[in-house]
Design an enzyme around this catalytic site. Sequence first.
Site, PDB file in Angstrom:
ATOM      1  N   CYS A  31      33.753  54.185  28.728  1.00  0.00           N
ATOM      2  CA  CYS A  31      35.115  54.360  29.471  1.00  0.00           C
ATOM      3  C   CYS A  31      35.933  55.449  29.006  1.00  0.00           C
ATOM      4  CB  CYS A  31      35.985  52.979  29.068  1.00  0.00           C
ATOM      5  SG  CYS A  31      37.378  52.868  29.900  1.00  0.00           S
TER       6      CYS A  31
ATOM      7  N   CYS B 292      40.305  48.120  28.202  1.00  0.00           N
ATOM      8  CA  CYS B 292      41.579  48.786  28.529  1.00  0.00           C
ATOM      9  C   CYS B 292      41.923  48.311  29.987  1.00  0.00           C
ATOM     10  CB  CYS B 292      41.560  50.048  28.569  1.00  0.00           C
ATOM     11  SG  CYS B 292      40.254  51.029  29.505  1.00  0.00           S
TER      12      CYS B 292
ATOM     13  N   CYS C 190      28.425  50.255  41.047  1.00  0.00           N
ATOM     14  CA  CYS C 190      28.606  51.502  41.581  1.00  0.00           C
ATOM     15  C   CYS C 190      30.217  52.108  41.110  1.00  0.00           C
ATOM     16  CB  CYS C 190      29.008  51.455  43.083  1.00  0.00           C
ATOM     17  SG  CYS C 190      29.036  52.701  44.170  1.00  0.00           S
TER      18      CYS C 190
END
Length: 136
Positions: A51, A103, A123
């Site tokens: 991330c 987060c 996706c």
Amino acid sequence: MANQGGELPSTEAEWRDALTDAQYHILRESGTEQPFSSGLLDIDEDGRFRCAGCGAVLFSTDEKFDSGTGWPSFWAPADESNLATEPDHGLLGTRTEVLCASCDGHLGHVFEDGPDPTGLRYCINGDALTFDPEED
């Protein structure tokens, strides 16, 4: 990445300072990058996708495939506990939004038209990710 050696931002102003404009638009405003624009789209070397907001490991190249859609696609996450999903009611009907469980950053959507063995297609916006190549 917003969480390099510290706590996650707690205000939107701190998120704006920690992320690029593109990352902020996707992760914090549920935006979408243009198809075929991600530098991560063609990566096929071994490694992990994290991330861009907090550094959580989300996907690996072992589960990546070319969906032809223009966004990095994966048939499974590296660790399901690092992802969250929720219904996304929008102009295109109801889809399943994929979020970072750490987060709460918007990553993309998951669809049930992927390859075996899961039949899923995560996706994911490339700007929501960073890539760590596997070291030999």
